[in-house]
Design a protein around this motif. Sequence first.
Motif, mmCIF file in Angstrom:
data_model
loop_
_atom_site.group_PDB
_atom_site.id
_atom_site.type_symbol
_atom_site.label_atom_id
_atom_site.label_comp_id
_atom_site.label_asym_id
_atom_site.label_seq_id
_atom_site.Cartn_x
_atom_site.Cartn_y
_atom_site.Cartn_z
ATOM 1 N N ALA B 277 0.761 -0.851 0.097
ATOM 2 C CA ALA B 277 0.117 0.254 0.703
ATOM 3 C C ALA B 277 0.854 1.063 0.350
ATOM 4 C CB ALA B 277 -1.174 -0.102 1.034
ATOM 5 N N ILE B 278 2.039 1.167 0.360
ATOM 6 C CA ILE B 278 2.949 2.134 0.496
ATOM 7 C C ILE B 278 2.768 3.233 -0.596
ATOM 8 C CG2 ILE B 278 5.212 3.179 0.786
ATOM 9 C CD1 ILE B 278 5.402 0.696 3.203
ATOM 10 N N ILE B 279 3.464 2.276 -1.889
ATOM 11 C CA ILE B 279 3.601 3.387 -3.107
ATOM 12 C C ILE B 279 2.140 3.189 -3.763
ATOM 13 C CG2 ILE B 279 4.775 3.740 -5.635
ATOM 14 C CD1 ILE B 279 6.224 0.823 -3.842
ATOM 15 N N THR B 280 1.120 3.226 -3.699
ATOM 16 C CA THR B 280 -0.476 2.583 -4.183
ATOM 17 C C THR B 280 -0.778 4.458 -3.262
ATOM 18 O OG1 THR B 280 -0.430 0.572 -4.399
ATOM 19 C CG2 THR B 280 -2.353 2.101 -4.405
ATOM 20 N N GLU B 281 -0.984 4.341 -1.882
ATOM 21 C CA GLU B 281 -1.592 5.607 -1.284
ATOM 22 C C GLU B 281 -0.309 5.957 -1.282
ATOM 23 O OE1 GLU B 281 -1.677 4.491 3.314
ATOM 24 O OE2 GLU B 281 -3.225 2.755 3.021
ATOM 25 N N ALA B 282 1.119 6.543 -1.529
ATOM 26 C CA ALA B 282 1.602 7.132 -2.055
ATOM 27 C C ALA B 282 1.073 7.871 -3.663
ATOM 28 C CB ALA B 282 3.013 7.268 -2.538
ATOM 29 N N VAL B 283 0.408 7.499 -4.250
ATOM 30 C CA VAL B 283 -0.264 8.061 -5.479
ATOM 31 C C VAL B 283 -1.349 8.778 -5.287
ATOM 32 C CG1 VAL B 283 -0.406 7.248 -7.749
ATOM 33 C CG2 VAL B 283 1.096 6.184 -6.766
ATOM 34 N N PHE B 284 -2.170 7.818 -4.526
ATOM 35 C CA PHE B 284 -3.833 8.819 -4.778
ATOM 36 C C PHE B 284 -3.623 9.488 -3.321
ATOM 37 C CE2 PHE B 284 -4.572 4.646 -7.007
ATOM 38 C CZ PHE B 284 -4.971 5.408 -8.054
ATOM 39 N N ASP B 285 -2.218 9.644 -2.400
ATOM 40 C CA ASP B 285 -2.647 10.917 -1.256
ATOM 41 C C ASP B 285 -3.816 10.084 -0.460
ATOM 42 O OD1 ASP B 285 -1.390 12.751 0.115
ATOM 43 O OD2 ASP B 285 -2.938 14.627 -1.049
ATOM 44 N N TRP B 286 -3.533 9.045 -0.439
ATOM 45 C CA TRP B 286 -4.888 8.397 0.604
ATOM 46 C C TRP B 286 -4.295 8.120 2.098
ATOM 47 C CZ3 TRP B 286 -9.857 7.194 0.459
ATOM 48 C CH2 TRP B 286 -10.155 5.867 1.507
ATOM 49 N N PRO B 287 -4.866 9.161 2.750
ATOM 50 C CA PRO B 287 -4.671 9.012 3.690
ATOM 51 C C PRO B 287 -4.490 8.007 5.115
ATOM 52 C CG PRO B 287 -6.589 10.122 3.830
ATOM 53 C CD PRO B 287 -6.312 9.359 2.508
ATOM 54 N N GLY B 288 -3.910 7.066 4.235
ATOM 55 C CA GLY B 288 -3.842 5.885 5.746
ATOM 56 C C GLY B 288 -2.424 5.525 5.913
ATOM 57 N N MET B 289 -1.875 3.724 6.248
ATOM 58 C CA MET B 289 -1.286 4.073 6.752
ATOM 59 C C MET B 289 0.107 3.543 5.606
ATOM 60 S SD MET B 289 -0.463 1.910 9.548
ATOM 61 C CE MET B 289 0.158 -0.045 9.583
ATOM 62 N N GLY B 290 0.090 3.744 4.409
ATOM 63 C CA GLY B 290 1.356 3.636 4.064
ATOM 64 C C GLY B 290 2.061 4.830 3.552
ATOM 65 N N ARG B 291 0.945 6.055 3.594
ATOM 66 C CA ARG B 291 1.208 7.031 3.282
ATOM 67 C C ARG B 291 1.976 7.597 4.586
ATOM 68 N NH1 ARG B 291 -1.014 11.633 1.502
ATOM 69 N NH2 ARG B 291 0.240 12.625 3.015
ATOM 70 N N LEU B 292 1.154 6.809 5.960
ATOM 71 C CA LEU B 292 2.222 7.509 6.915
ATOM 72 C C LEU B 292 3.674 6.440 7.148
ATOM 73 C CD1 LEU B 292 1.623 8.775 10.502
ATOM 74 C CD2 LEU B 292 1.125 6.114 10.268
ATOM 75 N N TYR B 293 3.454 5.480 6.657
ATOM 76 C CA TYR B 293 4.998 5.317 6.872
ATOM 77 C C TYR B 293 5.967 5.451 5.567
ATOM 78 C CZ TYR B 293 7.609 0.641 7.259
ATOM 79 O OH TYR B 293 8.617 -0.224 7.984
ATOM 80 N N PHE B 294 4.698 6.213 4.722
ATOM 81 C CA PHE B 294 6.430 7.172 3.413
ATOM 82 C C PHE B 294 7.016 8.148 4.094
ATOM 83 C CE2 PHE B 294 6.715 9.727 0.438
ATOM 84 C CZ PHE B 294 8.598 8.803 -0.669
ATOM 85 N N ASP B 295 5.818 8.645 4.594
ATOM 86 C CA ASP B 295 5.772 10.333 5.349
ATOM 87 C C ASP B 295 7.408 10.049 6.389
ATOM 88 O OD1 ASP B 295 4.342 11.413 3.607
ATOM 89 O OD2 ASP B 295 2.579 11.325 5.422
#
Lengths: 454, 338
Positions: B277-295
């Motif tokens: 999910a990390i990359i997918t969430e980064a692309v869509f800017d979805w405010p979930g775990m993946g984005r959190l992890y990446f940030d």
Amino acid sequence: MSVKTSTDIQKEFLKSTVGLTGIFILLILIAVSIFAVISIPSDTFQYWNNPEKWVSYPKTSVPSWVNLFVAEKIPEHKIFEPENITLEQNGVFLTSQQFRFNYIFDDFPNDFMYNYNLEYIGSPLLEINVIKPDGTYLELISTTLPYATELTSYEQRIFSTDSLLRKNITMQSDFYNFEINDMNTIELIFSNQKKQEILNGDYVFMINVYSVEPQNKFLNSQLIVGGKAFGVMGTDELRRDLAIGLLWGTPLALFIGISVSIGSVIAGLVYGVYSGYKGKKTDEVMMRFNDVIYALPALPFLIILAVTISNSIFLMIGFLMIFSWVGIAKVSRSMSLQIKTRQYVEAAKIMGQKDSKIIFKHIIPQMMPYVFASIAISVPAAITTEAGLSFLGLGDPSFPTWGQILHDANTYGAAAQGFWWWIVPPGLLIAITGLAFVFIGNTLDTIVNPKLKR
Amino acid sequence: MFAVLMITLLLTILLVGSNMDTILKQGVMFQVRSEIIENPSIAESFANPEEFEAFIQQKIDERVKTLGLDSPWYSPQRVGLTMYKILILDFGNATFLTSDSGSSNVGDILLEKIPRTILLFTTATIIISIIGIFLGAASSNKIGSITDRITSTFAIVSSSFPVWWIGMLMIFLFAFVYQIFPARATPTMDSSDPGYIFALLYHMALPVITISLIGFGAWAYLVRNFMVGVLQEDYITAKKIMGISKRKIIYKHALKNAAPPIVTILALSLSGSLGGAIITEAVFDWPGMGRLYFDAIGVMDLPIIIGATYILTVLFLISIFIADLLYGYFDPRVRRGS
């Protein structure tokens, strides 16, 4: 597991269209890689991230072949080389450079830039004039160069946005039949006199240097007419020629994909076969370790490794290997469990051959078709994972990979601004490369495991 | 399984430990200095700057000692303490990031993000598996038919496309060229708004469509292959001879027998999707775990990195466990055998 000789496999492979397609794509990619390595000097990718090298290129321009499909021709970005003329008149030496080109596009150019490097003594006068297709004459610039007592080379860039140009054109405003304030300098240069429209035809840019000394010489002279279309693949926000990035990405992607898959398949194979062959406690311990690696979340760990240790491309290949040998180890273990019960293996054992010799001489050769299939199948995963990491901005900055091009595209909001030529080709190349290996791998797999065929 | 969890944690701590130490020490230094500067009378009581500096240094050393930062990060006590704290789900406070409500407690942040990731990826996985199972069953019905060929080709082709790249294309097409969906998946509304759920669902549409589009082909192909294996069994032939319609055989008998491996893969792909999910969430800017992890990795917010890795591993292990249970349920032979 059925035993097939390599000639059988070869024959069956050649019958499969899918497999041949895969080989065909792969050959094209290899040809492209060789072309990239030969034609583009290897220091190119070192200045990929150096904006200074790309100033003479246009910003986010579409590929020039787009003009074939649109009715309104998009102005192409052109870099012109001069024609040299030197004259002497009444003790004044004139060194002149002429740029002659036919402007056929349906829109104004973005800007122009004149780059030169002049060797001179004294204080020569530099003039830039344009002869427009309708025969009229427009003075753009007339300036003296800084005084020099001895032979010096002077380098300068003159931009169309220069206020001096604007002033000069404003002084010639009676030339136009309309209010010139609505148009910028470059548009005025390329505009019709009567209407605010583009004037197509032959333009001549003349750069004249007048001096009382004869030693004037242009070391370098280049006129760039900035357009919105450039090259085969267009350019990105940082003016980089995407064709170069994409070309260089090919050998890199193949290198990453193939080395990761070969490395991890061999590691997994040896690990799994040894574990299965040894059996008992060794097997138990080795398989538990395998389970642990299997349960590690791979992508998060790869990211942490890239951030904390290094994002050098060679280390990344190593990191990718760490997480991709596990599945192969499991399968090759179960295969070696079967093979080791065969009589010839037992015979070799009784004869007192060394374990390593049995493994490498008797067991592993039996598994070679499977090994080739898994190498081919695991290439796409390696390429996409590396691309994914690069996409997150964790790629090796000294090598332009496809993932990094997409990362830049994403950071500069290429999707929002409609720069499709920046998004589509890198991803498509990733997919095509992956596809080639999937085709080859699947074909090999169906030949090796005939059960899937039905 | 517990051992796996521990090893994962240990590895994470080993990897991030030294950085964490530097950051914590810098934090202490900053804190001490700002405390002293806030109180000008301390500075005035010193005659010269050297003495003042020495005093600050002494204060910093004291603070470092009370926090236990003087022993190196790899000392057994500190690693043990960190691991113990994580085990009792005390992740401490995040260094930089906060939750939407402003809390910097890692537990709060994770609790806020996990449901969103699960919402997105579970929805997508359910859609994928439903389409995949029916398409797979349908194409196994007639091997070599057009449906079968299209499914197989689509499976192979789609598996080599990176999801995030398709995501970029989808954003380009459906958020900018045809403005149907929003480009950013984070709803602009406040989370307390009653319409928030609908906004979230609307924003979720594009990522769900993208993930499903890429995922279902591979699923259909897998199901097809399992079904082909099952349909070769003797009892299916027997049923055919008995005159039971082919449709009934496929959906009632064969599918049930192909279920164990399918369910296992379903469980594994559910948890696997969380990691991806990390990359997918980064692309869509979805405010979930993946984005959190990446940030968190971007700013090296280590408590969050450790906490998120822990949660991801736990989820993965739980799903392996559930997969095992389900396997036993669908395939009684496994239960009796063991």
